[in-house]
Design an enzyme around this catalytic site. Structure first.
Site, mmCIF file in Angstrom:
data_model
loop_
_atom_site.group_PDB
_atom_site.id
_atom_site.type_symbol
_atom_site.label_atom_id
_atom_site.label_comp_id
_atom_site.label_asym_id
_atom_site.label_seq_id
_atom_site.Cartn_x
_atom_site.Cartn_y
_atom_site.Cartn_z
ATOM 1 N N GLY A 28 8.247 -10.505 3.026
ATOM 2 C CA GLY A 28 7.128 -9.586 3.144
ATOM 3 C C GLY A 28 7.337 -8.249 2.469
ATOM 4 O O GLY A 28 6.469 -7.377 2.534
ATOM 5 N N SER A 29 8.455 -8.051 1.793
ATOM 6 C CA SER A 29 8.770 -6.755 1.192
ATOM 7 C C SER A 29 7.927 -6.477 -0.050
ATOM 8 O O SER A 29 7.674 -7.357 -0.862
ATOM 9 C CB SER A 29 10.255 -6.689 0.842
ATOM 10 O OG SER A 29 10.621 -7.761 -0.006
ATOM 11 N N ASP A 30 7.487 -5.229 -0.166
ATOM 12 C CA ASP A 30 6.756 -4.800 -1.356
ATOM 13 C C ASP A 30 7.098 -3.352 -1.644
ATOM 14 O O ASP A 30 7.942 -2.755 -0.967
ATOM 15 C CB ASP A 30 5.246 -5.016 -1.188
ATOM 16 C CG ASP A 30 4.650 -4.258 0.005
ATOM 17 O OD1 ASP A 30 4.856 -3.034 0.079
ATOM 18 O OD2 ASP A 30 3.972 -4.886 0.838
ATOM 19 N N TYR A 38 7.358 -8.562 10.503
ATOM 20 C CA TYR A 38 6.015 -9.069 10.757
ATOM 21 C C TYR A 38 5.777 -9.205 12.264
ATOM 22 O O TYR A 38 6.564 -9.840 12.970
ATOM 23 C CB TYR A 38 5.829 -10.415 10.069
ATOM 24 C CG TYR A 38 5.417 -10.309 8.613
ATOM 25 C CD1 TYR A 38 5.521 -9.109 7.916
ATOM 26 C CD2 TYR A 38 4.912 -11.414 7.936
ATOM 27 C CE1 TYR A 38 5.132 -9.007 6.593
ATOM 28 C CE2 TYR A 38 4.514 -11.324 6.603
ATOM 29 C CZ TYR A 38 4.633 -10.125 5.938
ATOM 30 O OH TYR A 38 4.240 -10.025 4.624
ATOM 31 N N LYS A 222 1.175 -14.995 -6.932
ATOM 32 C CA LYS A 222 1.091 -13.530 -6.902
ATOM 33 C C LYS A 222 2.484 -12.935 -6.775
ATOM 34 O O LYS A 222 3.320 -13.451 -6.025
ATOM 35 C CB LYS A 222 0.207 -13.054 -5.749
ATOM 36 C CG LYS A 222 -0.091 -11.552 -5.798
ATOM 37 C CD LYS A 222 -1.188 -11.163 -4.808
ATOM 38 C CE LYS A 222 -0.685 -11.097 -3.386
ATOM 39 N NZ LYS A 222 -1.750 -10.716 -2.435
ATOM 40 N N LYS A 224 4.767 -9.143 -6.406
ATOM 41 C CA LYS A 224 4.730 -7.729 -6.042
ATOM 42 C C LYS A 224 5.297 -6.870 -7.168
ATOM 43 O O LYS A 224 6.310 -7.230 -7.797
ATOM 44 C CB LYS A 224 5.542 -7.499 -4.767
ATOM 45 C CG LYS A 224 5.022 -8.267 -3.557
ATOM 46 C CD LYS A 224 3.669 -7.759 -3.099
ATOM 47 C CE LYS A 224 3.219 -8.455 -1.818
ATOM 48 N NZ LYS A 224 1.979 -7.888 -1.267
ATOM 49 N N ASP A 252 0.457 -7.189 -7.402
ATOM 50 C CA ASP A 252 0.068 -6.420 -6.224
ATOM 51 C C ASP A 252 0.985 -5.213 -6.095
ATOM 52 O O ASP A 252 2.203 -5.357 -5.947
ATOM 53 C CB ASP A 252 0.190 -7.315 -4.987
ATOM 54 C CG ASP A 252 -0.261 -6.644 -3.704
ATOM 55 O OD1 ASP A 252 -0.647 -5.464 -3.740
ATOM 56 O OD2 ASP A 252 -0.222 -7.309 -2.646
ATOM 57 N N ASN A 254 0.456 -2.629 -3.774
ATOM 58 C CA ASN A 254 0.483 -2.129 -2.393
ATOM 59 C C ASN A 254 0.393 -0.606 -2.302
ATOM 60 O O ASN A 254 1.157 0.038 -1.574
ATOM 61 C CB ASN A 254 1.713 -2.644 -1.649
ATOM 62 C CG ASN A 254 1.619 -4.135 -1.350
ATOM 63 O OD1 ASN A 254 2.155 -4.947 -2.105
ATOM 64 N ND2 ASN A 254 0.939 -4.493 -0.269
ATOM 65 N N GLU A 278 -3.804 -5.725 -7.493
ATOM 66 C CA GLU A 278 -4.208 -5.556 -6.095
ATOM 67 C C GLU A 278 -3.708 -4.219 -5.551
ATOM 68 O O GLU A 278 -2.569 -3.825 -5.817
ATOM 69 C CB GLU A 278 -3.626 -6.709 -5.283
ATOM 70 C CG GLU A 278 -4.036 -6.732 -3.827
ATOM 71 C CD GLU A 278 -3.558 -8.010 -3.141
ATOM 72 O OE1 GLU A 278 -3.305 -7.975 -1.929
ATOM 73 O OE2 GLU A 278 -3.429 -9.041 -3.838
ATOM 74 N N GLU A 307 -7.399 -5.285 1.974
ATOM 75 C CA GLU A 307 -6.601 -5.641 3.148
ATOM 76 C C GLU A 307 -6.387 -4.450 4.070
ATOM 77 O O GLU A 307 -6.131 -4.624 5.253
ATOM 78 C CB GLU A 307 -5.258 -6.241 2.741
ATOM 79 C CG GLU A 307 -4.263 -5.277 2.141
ATOM 80 C CD GLU A 307 -2.953 -5.953 1.744
ATOM 81 O OE1 GLU A 307 -1.982 -5.814 2.491
ATOM 82 O OE2 GLU A 307 -2.926 -6.611 0.685
ATOM 83 N N ASP A 330 -9.523 -8.749 5.429
ATOM 84 C CA ASP A 330 -8.369 -9.112 6.248
ATOM 85 C C ASP A 330 -8.890 -9.409 7.643
ATOM 86 O O ASP A 330 -9.676 -8.638 8.206
ATOM 87 C CB ASP A 330 -7.366 -7.960 6.273
ATOM 88 C CG ASP A 330 -6.142 -8.240 7.122
ATOM 89 O OD1 ASP A 330 -5.077 -8.511 6.550
ATOM 90 O OD2 ASP A 330 -6.255 -8.199 8.365
ATOM 91 N N HIS A 357 -7.236 -11.612 2.099
ATOM 92 C CA HIS A 357 -5.817 -11.349 2.300
ATOM 93 C C HIS A 357 -5.326 -12.150 3.497
ATOM 94 O O HIS A 357 -6.037 -12.312 4.486
ATOM 95 C CB HIS A 357 -5.605 -9.855 2.569
ATOM 96 C CG HIS A 357 -4.237 -9.518 3.076
ATOM 97 N ND1 HIS A 357 -3.997 -9.162 4.386
ATOM 98 C CD2 HIS A 357 -3.045 -9.478 2.446
ATOM 99 C CE1 HIS A 357 -2.707 -8.915 4.538
ATOM 100 N NE2 HIS A 357 -2.105 -9.094 3.385
ATOM 101 N N ALA A 358 -4.118 -12.656 3.407
ATOM 102 C CA ALA A 358 -3.514 -13.358 4.544
ATOM 103 C C ALA A 358 -2.006 -13.186 4.456
ATOM 104 O O ALA A 358 -1.517 -12.343 3.710
ATOM 105 C CB ALA A 358 -3.912 -14.839 4.546
ATOM 106 N N GLU A 388 -5.190 -16.410 0.069
ATOM 107 C CA GLU A 388 -3.737 -16.227 0.079
ATOM 108 C C GLU A 388 -3.073 -17.123 1.120
ATOM 109 O O GLU A 388 -3.608 -17.350 2.207
ATOM 110 C CB GLU A 388 -3.397 -14.765 0.377
ATOM 111 C CG GLU A 388 -1.917 -14.451 0.274
ATOM 112 C CD GLU A 388 -1.624 -12.968 0.352
ATOM 113 O OE1 GLU A 388 -0.520 -12.561 -0.087
ATOM 114 O OE2 GLU A 388 -2.477 -12.206 0.841
#
Length: 454
Positions: A28-30, A38, A222, A224, A252, A254, A278, A307, A330, A357-358, A388
């Site tokens: 989940g890192s961006d 999460y 996708k 990041k 993306d 973010n 994104e 999102e 979202d 977004h998911a 997603e």
């Protein structure tokens, strides 16, 4: 009160703080969220009959306790209600939560209080589906257009779409609906993966995962970006070397860039033919997104965002300003299903594709219902649209989403797919769950119960 009404009375609203240690593996890192755990604020609404509805709103770890407290503060507005009375005039009930005369001040319709609203509303939709024994996507698709409109609060968006216009769109969506339901049940709805593109992953891991998902039939990926331009170039080169140029790539950022920085950065990434950039800048900067969209249009790069749009009003402005080409609702950011429906209707009128977004806890489980309803009863197409998918935390749900050939398969279980397994709740409820106890003991995380004050 009749015996039937007594059974349908809401007797409790329980909220739990559920967290998963995803930061340990950089999942989940961006560029903005470098170490997310999460998590979710998990709401359970119970009827006198014993039937329960479960809903949640996604978070990244720290701060979940604030959303939990906000949901608890709203419980008196829910407990004691006859749930079928809520469904008969759902828009009015929704407004009673978002416009409570004192709590509204700490929003309004944004922030922790609105995230809490989403968790409660999502639980009520899960409960509605279970009451009538239908998955939420089918519940929505089967509602008469007039009844569907009765769940939506149109306040503040009538200068974009009126109820009459929305009704006409929904009536048009009835044509061919049964054929689309059959198609959906047979083939599902297309999805893309972000699983190979997390910013904290090594090149080796990206290569391995990209090949894995390519072999599974995925054609849309996708990645990041946004922390270091040269690293982004290398990462895009790596992804393109594996998936080729006959498949789709999105990037993306973010929210990390300034407006001009986003334009300049994306010109450098343009050779890799990304379909969209994104969240290139602040999620509240409508005019900034519009400037970026205009500048990148000659390069064939669209702008995607949503999102972290806080409510339907912000979506309205993005749509009116032509600031996005892909609308990314979202399922837990704005006020639950009711408000999300208004965004779908505005996007339909304005000719903008919705690509939700998911990926976070439960988001894939929920958002599939929304997009399937759109396909069946509103837009009537999946062309140019994709949902997603991130392959994380699904094992903790009683009825997790099912993916086959890079398609979400239509859920058949009643409800919103938001009920978590009791053993997962016991293990990951924060901070007393057994898994957290173990991680505290190993020194992997700080135990907040040892804090004595500020």
């Amino acid at each position: 009160m009749s015996s039937t009404e007594e059974k349908l009375k809401i007797v409790s609203l329980d909220v739990k703080d559920i967290r998963f240690p995803t930061s340990l593996q950089a999942d989940g890192s961006d560029a903005m969220h470098t170490d997310p755990d999460y998590s979710c604020a998990y709401v359970t609404i119970k009827l006198h009959s014993g039937l329960e509805g479960d809903g949640l709103t996604f978070t990244c770890g720290r701060g979940t306790e604030i959303v939990v407290q906000a949901a608890k503060s709203m419980a008196p507005l829910v407990v004691g209600q006859i749930v079928t009375d809520i469904y008969k005039d759902f828009a009015t009930f929704w407004r009673s939560l978002t416009s409570e005369s004192q709590m509204r001040w700490i929003g309004p319709e944004k922030g922790a209080v609105h995230l809490a609203t989403a968790a409660i509303i999502n639980a009520l939709w899960d409960l509605w589906g279970k009451l009538i024994k239908k998955p939420v996507w089918r519940l929505l698709a089967d509602l008469d257009p007039e009844v569907l409109l009765s769940v939506i609060d149109f306040r503040y968006v009538t200068n974009c779409i009126t109820k009459a216009e929305a009704l006409e769109l929904l009536k048009q969506g009835q044509v061919g609906k049964e054929e689309r339901i059959k198609q959906l049940m047979e083939t599902g709805y297309p999805c893309y993966t972000t699983q190979a593109g997390w910013l904290g992953y090594s090149d080796e891991k990206i290569r391995e995962l990209a090949q894995k998902y390519l072999d599974m039939g995925y054609t849309v990926f996708k990645v990041k970006v946004g922390k270091n331009l040269q690293d982004d170039i290398k990462r895009c080169e790596l992804l393109r070397s594996i998936i080729g140029y006959d498949r789709t790539l999105m990037v993306d950022a973010n929210q990390v860039w300034e407006v001009q920085e986003a334009i300049d950065w994306m010109k450098e990434l343009a050779p890799f033919k990304p379909l969209w950039i994104e969240e290139p800048t602040s999620p509240d900067d409508v005019l900034g997104h519009a400037e970026i969209a205009k500048a990148l249009k000659p390069y064939g790069i669209g702008v995607a965002t949503g999102e972290q749009c806080c409510n339907r009003v912000l979506f309205k402005q993005f749509l009116q300003a032509q600031a996005l080409e892909f609308c990314q609702v979202d399922s837990a950011r704005i006020g639950g299903v009711n408000e999300i429906l208004s965004v779908y209707l505005m996007a339909k009128k304005m000719g903008v594709k919705v690509c939700p977004h998911a990926g976070g806890v439960g988001l894939c489980e929920m958002v599939q219902h929304l997009q399937m309803w759109d396909f069946v009863a509103l837009s009537g197409t999946s062309e140019g649209r994709v949902v997603e998918f991130v392959d994380q935390q699904h094992e903790h749900f009683v009825n997790p989403c099912v993916i086959k050939n890079a398609h979400y398969m239509a859920p058949t279980a009643p409800g919103y797919n938001t009920t978590m397994k009791p053993e997962s709740i016991a293990a990951y409820v924060y901070p007393d769950g057994s898994e957290w106890e173990s991680m505290f003991a190993k020194g992997l995380f700080h135990d907040p119960r040892k804090d004595t004050g500020f």
